[in-house]
Scaffold this motif. Structure first.
Motif, PDB file in Angstrom:
ATOM      1  N   SER A   1      -5.022   4.496 -13.905  1.00  0.00           N
ATOM      2  CA  SER A   1      -3.765   5.250 -14.015  1.00  0.00           C
ATOM      3  C   SER A   1      -4.036   6.709 -14.369  1.00  0.00           C
ATOM      4  CB  SER A   1      -2.843   4.608 -15.057  1.00  0.00           C
ATOM      5  OG  SER A   1      -3.501   4.439 -16.297  1.00  0.00           O
ATOM      6  N   MET A   2      -5.085   6.946 -15.188  1.00  0.00           N
ATOM      7  CA  MET A   2      -5.432   8.321 -15.526  1.00  0.00           C
ATOM      8  C   MET A   2      -5.919   9.073 -14.287  1.00  0.00           C
ATOM      9  SD  MET A   2      -7.866   9.784 -18.586  1.00  0.00           S
ATOM     10  CE  MET A   2      -9.389   9.082 -17.964  1.00  0.00           C
ATOM     11  N   PHE A   3      -6.587   8.367 -13.376  1.00  0.00           N
ATOM     12  CA  PHE A   3      -7.035   9.000 -12.133  1.00  0.00           C
ATOM     13  C   PHE A   3      -5.841   9.572 -11.377  1.00  0.00           C
ATOM     14  CE2 PHE A   3      -7.451   8.700  -7.545  1.00  0.00           C
ATOM     15  CZ  PHE A   3      -8.625   9.397  -7.302  1.00  0.00           C
ATOM     16  N   PHE A   4      -4.796   8.771 -11.207  1.00  0.00           N
ATOM     17  CA  PHE A   4      -3.620   9.231 -10.467  1.00  0.00           C
ATOM     18  C   PHE A   4      -2.864  10.316 -11.223  1.00  0.00           C
ATOM     19  CE2 PHE A   4      -4.266   4.893  -8.790  1.00  0.00           C
ATOM     20  CZ  PHE A   4      -4.445   5.218  -7.452  1.00  0.00           C
TER      21      PHE A   4
ATOM     22  N   SER B   1       2.059   8.085 -14.942  1.00  0.00           N
ATOM     23  CA  SER B   1       2.367   8.443 -16.329  1.00  0.00           C
ATOM     24  C   SER B   1       2.795   7.213 -17.128  1.00  0.00           C
ATOM     25  CB  SER B   1       3.480   9.498 -16.367  1.00  0.00           C
ATOM     26  OG  SER B   1       3.100  10.666 -15.678  1.00  0.00           O
ATOM     27  N   ILE B   2       3.627   6.378 -16.509  1.00  0.00           N
ATOM     28  CA  ILE B   2       4.110   5.172 -17.185  1.00  0.00           C
ATOM     29  C   ILE B   2       2.952   4.212 -17.458  1.00  0.00           C
ATOM     30  CG2 ILE B   2       5.530   3.095 -16.921  1.00  0.00           C
ATOM     31  CD1 ILE B   2       7.521   4.829 -15.347  1.00  0.00           C
ATOM     32  N   MET B   3       2.100   3.999 -16.439  1.00  0.00           N
ATOM     33  CA  MET B   3       0.970   3.086 -16.618  1.00  0.00           C
ATOM     34  C   MET B   3      -0.032   3.612 -17.635  1.00  0.00           C
ATOM     35  SD  MET B   3       1.507   0.356 -15.059  1.00  0.00           S
ATOM     36  CE  MET B   3      -0.100  -0.343 -15.471  1.00  0.00           C
ATOM     37  N   SER B   4      -0.254   4.921 -17.631  1.00  0.00           N
ATOM     38  CA  SER B   4      -1.157   5.512 -18.625  1.00  0.00           C
ATOM     39  C   SER B   4      -0.609   5.301 -20.032  1.00  0.00           C
ATOM     40  CB  SER B   4      -1.339   7.011 -18.356  1.00  0.00           C
ATOM     41  OG  SER B   4      -2.010   7.231 -17.147  1.00  0.00           O
ATOM     42  N   LEU B   5       0.685   5.512 -20.180  1.00  0.00           N
ATOM     43  CA  LEU B   5       1.336   5.322 -21.479  1.00  0.00           C
ATOM     44  C   LEU B   5       1.239   3.868 -21.934  1.00  0.00           C
ATOM     45  CD1 LEU B   5       2.994   6.627 -23.754  1.00  0.00           C
ATOM     46  CD2 LEU B   5       5.064   6.087 -22.443  1.00  0.00           C
TER      47      LEU B   5
ATOM     48  N   ASP C   1       0.851  -1.191   0.000  1.00  0.00           N
ATOM     49  CA  ASP C   1       0.000   0.000   0.000  1.00  0.00           C
ATOM     50  C   ASP C   1       0.887   1.240   0.000  1.00  0.00           C
ATOM     51  OD1 ASP C   1      -2.452  -1.410   0.163  1.00  0.00           O
ATOM     52  OD2 ASP C   1      -2.188  -1.672   2.319  1.00  0.00           O
ATOM     53  N   LYS C   2       0.787   1.999  -1.066  1.00  0.00           N
ATOM     54  CA  LYS C   2       1.569   3.233  -1.147  1.00  0.00           C
ATOM     55  C   LYS C   2       0.899   4.181  -2.133  1.00  0.00           C
ATOM     56  CE  LYS C   2       4.646   1.253  -4.665  1.00  0.00           C
ATOM     57  NZ  LYS C   2       6.047   0.947  -5.035  1.00  0.00           N
ATOM     58  N   GLU C   3       1.163   5.455  -1.936  1.00  0.00           N
ATOM     59  CA  GLU C   3       0.599   6.452  -2.834  1.00  0.00           C
ATOM     60  C   GLU C   3       1.240   6.320  -4.211  1.00  0.00           C
ATOM     61  OE1 GLU C   3       0.190  11.333  -3.211  1.00  0.00           O
ATOM     62  OE2 GLU C   3       0.859  10.418  -1.318  1.00  0.00           O
ATOM     63  N   VAL C   4       0.422   6.296  -5.236  1.00  0.00           N
ATOM     64  CA  VAL C   4       0.930   6.164  -6.607  1.00  0.00           C
ATOM     65  C   VAL C   4       1.529   7.493  -7.041  1.00  0.00           C
ATOM     66  CG1 VAL C   4       0.317   5.686  -9.012  1.00  0.00           C
ATOM     67  CG2 VAL C   4      -0.771   4.396  -7.154  1.00  0.00           C
TER      68      VAL C   4
END
Length: 350
Positions: free
Chosen positions: A278-281, A39-43, A30-33
């Protein structure tokens, strides 16, 4: 087993593997994204969607096992593709079909991705109202989106069955989208609030399950003195699932305006909502800056509704899937650029 089932099973297996890697390998703690990770996950998710676009563009015939001109004519008629096939030229006709199918996918993907942004506004409100710690955001969104995948599957294929039997439902969808767009425009500046005690989901869940009065780490359930409770974090998950159902009522009919092929509706929908986390973060701290985005989404819904109502006329004048895509991207671009050029007055003073 048909090609459609094999194609779908392959897609489902890919999604399962990606989600297992996400929760079991990359986000075990559990950690803050971070902005970098988001950005990497969105890409990565956008790249997957683009890759799927090219898969359809090059091998669209695999989806419905199109082997000859008769198959192509049957599939084109079945899913009401707005294309003109070339008689006695299967290869050219297949290329026209493949190009259009890929465009339908990417158009549906852009529509769902755009409408998902409005979902982010509500998610931020839910997390804030329940005072959820940022390190638990990912866990809630992961299970929330997993549930959304299952519900979207049911909604899409039930919707496709209804459309195939009752074509007039498309006009009902179109009218509903115009109404939704008008209401979104009227309420665009209203401040939404989440009542944590009187929310309908909280009341319903509390009626059937005992609710623990405080968070217990990242747990959704808690056992104390032999009694099992649901935690406030589970209530947050339920509200996010409920919210997704509400948003699906708009977004799924909107994608049916781009394509009548239920598989393409599903693929575009799932790629978009998987990228939503990922876009949420990525947008959580700057989403408020795009204050004209709701206005843009309102115009988007109205445009899609009009397209559904006037589909036959627009097809006669040569309006294609590509034209729809250009207009949709244009509406979104104008709303984002306008938000940046003309910030809210209170922001301009800071």
């Amino acid at each position: 087993m048909s090609n459609e089932v094999l194609f779908f099973c392959g897609f489902a297996l890919f999604i399962i593997i990606m989600l297992a890697l996400d929760l079991g390998v990359f986000n075990k703690e559990d950690k803050e994204v971070s902005l970098k990770s988001a950005s990497i996950m969105s890409l990565i998710w956008v790249s997957f969607a683009i890759g799927f676009y090219f898969l359809l563009r090059l091998h669209a015939n695999y989806l419905h096992s199109i082997q000859n001109m008769d198959d192509l004519i049957a599939i084109t008629a079945k899913h009401q593709h707005s294309i003109k096939l070339v008689p006695d030229n299967f290869e050219l006709s297949l290329d026209i079909y493949s190009k259009n199918l890929a465009l339908e996918f990417i158009t549906g993907y852009v529509i769902e991705y755009a409408l998902s942004v409005d979902n982010i506004f509500v998610m931020v409100l839910i997390f804030s109202a329940f005072a959820v710690k940022k390190e638990y955001y990912h866990r809630v969104l992961f299970w929330g989106i997993l549930g959304a995948v299952v519900m979207r599957f049911l909604f899409i294929f039930i919707g496709a069955t209804l459309i195939s039997k009752f074509g007039w439902i498309l006009y009902l969808f179109g009218a509903f989208l115009i109404y939704s767009g008008i209401m979104m425009f009227i309420k665009r500046d209203e401040e939404e609030e989440i009542d944590t005690k009187n929310h309908k989901v909280v009341k319903l869940a509390s009626r059937f399950f005992p609710v623990y009065p405080q968070f217990v780490g990242h747990d959704f359930f808690h056992v104390e003195n032999g009694k099992k409770y649901i935690t406030p974090l589970f209530l947050v998950l339920l509200i996010i699932e409920f919210t997704d159902v509400i948003f699906a009522v708009d977004s799924i009919p909107a994608i049916f305006a781009a394509t009548k092929d239920p598989y393409i509706v599903f693929f575009s929908n799932i790629f978009a909502i998987l990228g939503l986390r990922s876009m949420f973060f990525l947008l959580v701290n700057i989403i408020h800056k795009f204050h004209y985005l709701k206005t843009g989404l309102a115009f988007l819904l109205v445009f899609i509704g009009i397209k559904m109502l006037a589909h036959d006329y627009m097809e006669k004048i040569g309006f294609t899937t590509a034209h729809s895509l250009y207009i949709i991207i244009g509406i979104l671009a104008v709303s984002v650029i306008a938000s940046l050029i003309f910030p809210k007055k209170e922001e301009a003073k800071n």
